[in-house]
Scaffold this motif. Structure first.
Motif, PDB file in Angstrom:
ATOM      1  N   PRO A  32      -0.907   8.680  -2.275  1.00  0.00           N
ATOM      2  CA  PRO A  32      -2.244   8.869  -1.690  1.00  0.00           C
ATOM      3  C   PRO A  32      -3.269   9.478  -2.642  1.00  0.00           C
ATOM      4  CG  PRO A  32      -0.563   9.514  -0.137  1.00  0.00           C
ATOM      5  CD  PRO A  32       0.151   9.150  -1.395  1.00  0.00           C
ATOM      6  N   TRP A  37      -4.804  11.107   5.949  1.00  0.00           N
ATOM      7  CA  TRP A  37      -4.369  10.071   6.893  1.00  0.00           C
ATOM      8  C   TRP A  37      -3.364   9.148   6.219  1.00  0.00           C
ATOM      9  CZ3 TRP A  37      -5.282   4.750   6.392  1.00  0.00           C
ATOM     10  CH2 TRP A  37      -4.882   3.980   7.494  1.00  0.00           C
ATOM     11  N   LEU A  38      -3.695   8.750   4.974  1.00  0.00           N
ATOM     12  CA  LEU A  38      -2.814   7.844   4.246  1.00  0.00           C
ATOM     13  C   LEU A  38      -1.442   8.481   4.033  1.00  0.00           C
ATOM     14  CD1 LEU A  38      -3.646   5.084   3.240  1.00  0.00           C
ATOM     15  CD2 LEU A  38      -3.994   6.064   0.982  1.00  0.00           C
ATOM     16  N   ILE A  74       0.831  -1.203   0.000  1.00  0.00           N
ATOM     17  CA  ILE A  74       0.000   0.000   0.000  1.00  0.00           C
ATOM     18  C   ILE A  74       0.867   1.256   0.000  1.00  0.00           C
ATOM     19  CG2 ILE A  74      -1.773   1.237   1.277  1.00  0.00           C
ATOM     20  CD1 ILE A  74      -2.630  -1.485   2.394  1.00  0.00           C
ATOM     21  N   ARG A  75       2.038   1.132   0.619  1.00  0.00           N
ATOM     22  CA  ARG A  75       2.860   2.313   0.858  1.00  0.00           C
ATOM     23  C   ARG A  75       3.295   2.991  -0.445  1.00  0.00           C
ATOM     24  NH1 ARG A  75       8.432   2.849   2.249  1.00  0.00           N
ATOM     25  NH2 ARG A  75       8.696   0.640   1.911  1.00  0.00           N
ATOM     26  N   TYR A 112      -9.364  10.637   4.706  1.00  0.00           N
ATOM     27  CA  TYR A 112      -8.721   9.365   4.363  1.00  0.00           C
ATOM     28  C   TYR A 112      -7.418   9.595   3.605  1.00  0.00           C
ATOM     29  CZ  TYR A 112      -7.979   4.893   2.057  1.00  0.00           C
ATOM     30  OH  TYR A 112      -7.423   3.747   1.592  1.00  0.00           O
ATOM     31  N   TRP A 162      -5.727   7.400  -4.584  1.00  0.00           N
ATOM     32  CA  TRP A 162      -6.874   6.774  -3.933  1.00  0.00           C
ATOM     33  C   TRP A 162      -8.155   7.603  -4.075  1.00  0.00           C
ATOM     34  CZ3 TRP A 162      -7.217   2.093  -1.523  1.00  0.00           C
ATOM     35  CH2 TRP A 162      -6.019   1.434  -1.262  1.00  0.00           C
TER      36      TRP A 162
END
Lengths: 300, 330
Positions: free
Chosen positions: B186, B209-210, B181-182, B206, B189
């Motif tokens: 972001p 946060w990511l 995921i890293r 979201y 998304w």
């Protein structure tokens, strides 16, 4: 009857000396025959696997390793007992397993064979009754002040409030760091840090103080000062100290008994009892005789 | 120890305040409804016609004023070298020279002012927005969103990093997932965030946060894995149990590294904030910039950038000072 009275006397003495916080020369009594530590036939071996210059040391045997195995025996058949109140030094060439034996006494490592008993019970891991002073002064927690470092032991033991404060204050007085209570370790010198480490170890009144070359990294002047210091502390706390060193003079200057180890695998070569009163004179003929004897043992 | 507690309580209060503060009304002035009842222009944007741009500050006076200020600062530095911070004077000088040359190239018509609005226009525009409470709404919306996501990132990142650093088996299972995921940026998304969380704050939170979660997580892992063996042995020797090792050794010794992660995470979160606000929300500095872009209101765009810059410096300074006062032992 005799035993009981001796014990009561020493208990009183201990309390008095600790309250006074200063040494009273000659009051130290060694109780021969009352063993704090009994080491029976202790051996310790590591397994070394190497290939292409890459070496791995493990405690467990690896059964499916492609690397070349060999067994490295650090200690072999060491039998020894330490009496209450003694100052014992482990002396030996580097790599002879003296630190390993100390770590076994502290409970950080276990012997491969043999038994280590502390006051009749087998050692099952680290315990505050066997306090350790590490080789490096980095063992002092840098995020706590001097006071915080020393009061951590009583705090973990559940000693609260006034009792803890009093004990910490007395210990700071004993290690002569009054005025530095609120200082962070980064502002202190190496010698002061080692004194904090010693204070942190003795604040809980441990049965046994284990010191692993505590002054190895310090300069000669500071080391001599701290040696006198350790003697004073030893005389005032009335407990046993086990001191690991590779410095012959240090061993001869400090201890009642010097355990001389051979090079690997570490065996006891000879136990030298030093019958000189403290404070010792570094240049007196008796002292030099002991020193030369120890040096001879190490060399051959 | 007292100081640490104070700061902890302050941060906690700040977090609570940001999380519980009622959302501001989404408009600056009267809400206008059309006959059918729906809002027509909820924003009541300050338009060009409402205040004249360029009349408020004369460019010449602005340039001369800044030049004089620089001169005075340098004289002061020369006269009272012990009182005036020299570094600050030098920094202000270079900023001042930048402002003068920026104003000058527009004033001399080398560049058209719509392509590069001069500082005087930007200041006038910002003043107008401030007076109509237009700017405050957006700042508050952005900051609230940012801090919500930021505290969520700390609350999730630090414990998870702690678990990963300490429990080998857990880390073996979880680490590969996180590494997958890293590497996804972001903002990529955004479509799914909107699909999953709908329009409004949640997708933006979201995304932010990511962005700030991974620096915090990675630094926590690194800090805790770097705990010195000798410190763990010391505390075990003093009679510490497992929890004492975690709370009294690992956390304090990893704290500086964790805090670096928090600062980096805050920076990345701030970047993601503006990206996330370009879509899916109806307030915030990013939204303000995007909206002004649609209207070719370039001074507001630039003004928004300036506000973002100032706020970023402000929060980073606060974080740095907090770190310094907590990590006094280093």
């Amino acid at each position: 009857m005799m035993r009981a009275s001796v014990e009561r006397n020493t208990a009183l003495q201990r309390a008095d000396n600790f309250a006074a916080g200063v040494s009273a020369a000659g009051t130290k009594t060694i109780q021969n025959g009352r063993h704090v530590i009994e080491i029976e036939n202790v051996s310790k071996s590591f397994f070394v696997y190497s290939s292409n210059g890459e070496t791995v040391i493990t405690e467990k045997k690896r059964f499916f390793s492609r690397k070349k195995p060999c067994e490295l025996v650090a200690l072999k058949d060491v039998t020894l007992s330490i009496d209450h109140g003694e100052f014992v030094s482990f002396l030996g060439p580097s790599g002879c397993g003296k630190s390993t034996l100390l770590r076994i006494l502290a409970g950080f490592e276990y012997p491969s064979s043999g038994n280590v008993k502390c006051k009749g019970e087998c050692i099952q891991g680290p315990h505050p009754q066997r306090a350790m002073v590490f080789q490096s002064e980095r063992a002092v927690f840098p995020w706590l002040t001097v006071e915080g470092n020393i009061s951590l032991g009583p705090r973990l033991q559940g000693t609260e409030g006034e009792v803890r404060k009093e004990r910490v204050a007395k210990t700071i007085e004993l290690i002569e760091l009054k005025g530095f209570e609120k200082a962070y370790p980064k502002t202190l010198s190496g010698g002061m840090l080692q004194r904090v480490a010693v204070g942190r170890a003795i604040v809980n009144h441990p049965e046994l103080l284990l010191m692993d070359e505590p002054f190895g990294a310090l300069d000669a002047q500071t080391r001599n000062n701290l040696q006198d210091h350790v003697i004073r502390i030893w005389q005032s706390i009335d407990q046993s100290i086990v001191f690991v060193t590779h410095d012959i003079e240090e061993a001869a200057y400090l201890s009642n008994r010097v355990i001389v180890f051979t090079a690997r695998p570490g065996r006891i070569r000879e136990v030298v009892t030093i019958n000189l009163p403290h404070p010792r004179e570094r240049t007196s003929p008796e002292f030099l005789e002991y020193r030369n004897h120890l040096a001879d043992l190490i060399r051959h | 120890m007292e100081l640490r507690k104070t700061i902890f309580v302050l941060v906690l209060l700040m977090a609570l305040g940001f999380l519980t503060a009622p959302l501001p009304a989404a408009y600056g002035g009267e809400q206008v409804y059309d006959q059918k009842g729906g809002p027509v222009d909820t924003w009541n944007r300050p338009m060009e016609k409402e205040f004249k741009v360029g009349d408020v500050y004369s460019p010449v006076h602005f340039m001369i004023g800044i030049a004089v200020a620089i001169l005075v600062l340098h004289l002061l530095k020369f006269k009272f070298p012990k009182v005036v911070p020299v570094v600050l004077v030098r920094a202000l000088t270079s900023v001042g020279i930048l402002l003068i040359s920026w104003e000058l190239i527009v004033y001399l018509h080398w560049v058209r002012s719509v392509l590069l609005p001069p500082p005087t226009t930007v200041i006038a525009k910002l003043q107008g927005h401030w007076a109509k409470h237009y700017l405050q709404i957006h700042i508050l919306a952005s900051v609230q969103r940012l801090f919500t996501a930021f505290f969520l990132a700390i609350l999730t990142g630090v414990p998870l990093g702690f678990l990963i650093a300490n429990f080998r088996r857990f880390s073996d299972y979880v680490d590969p997932l996180l590494n997958l995921i890293r590497v996804i940026p972001p903002p990529a998304w955004l479509p799914f965030a909107i699909l999953w969380f709908g329009i409004g704050n949640p997708p933006a939170i979201y995304i932010i946060w990511l962005g700030s979660f991974f620096p915090i997580l990675l630094n926590t892992i690194r800090g805790i894995r770097n705990t010195q063996q000798i410190h763990i042995e010391s505390i075990v020797n003093l009679g510490g149990k497992r929890m004492d090792v975690y709370w009294r050794v690992m956390l304090p010794s990893a704290f500086p590294t964790i805090f670096t992660g928090i600062r980096i995470g805050f920076g990345i979160g701030w970047v993601c904030l503006v990206t996330a606000e370009l879509v899916a929300v109806d307030a915030g500095l990013g939204w303000m910039i995007e909206d002004a872009r649609n209207l070719l209101d370039t001074p507001t765009v630039l003004g928004g950038m300036v506000v973002i810059c100032i706020l970023g410096i402000f929060f980073d300074t606060i974080l740095r000072k907090t770190e310094q006062s907590i990590v006094r032992w280093q």
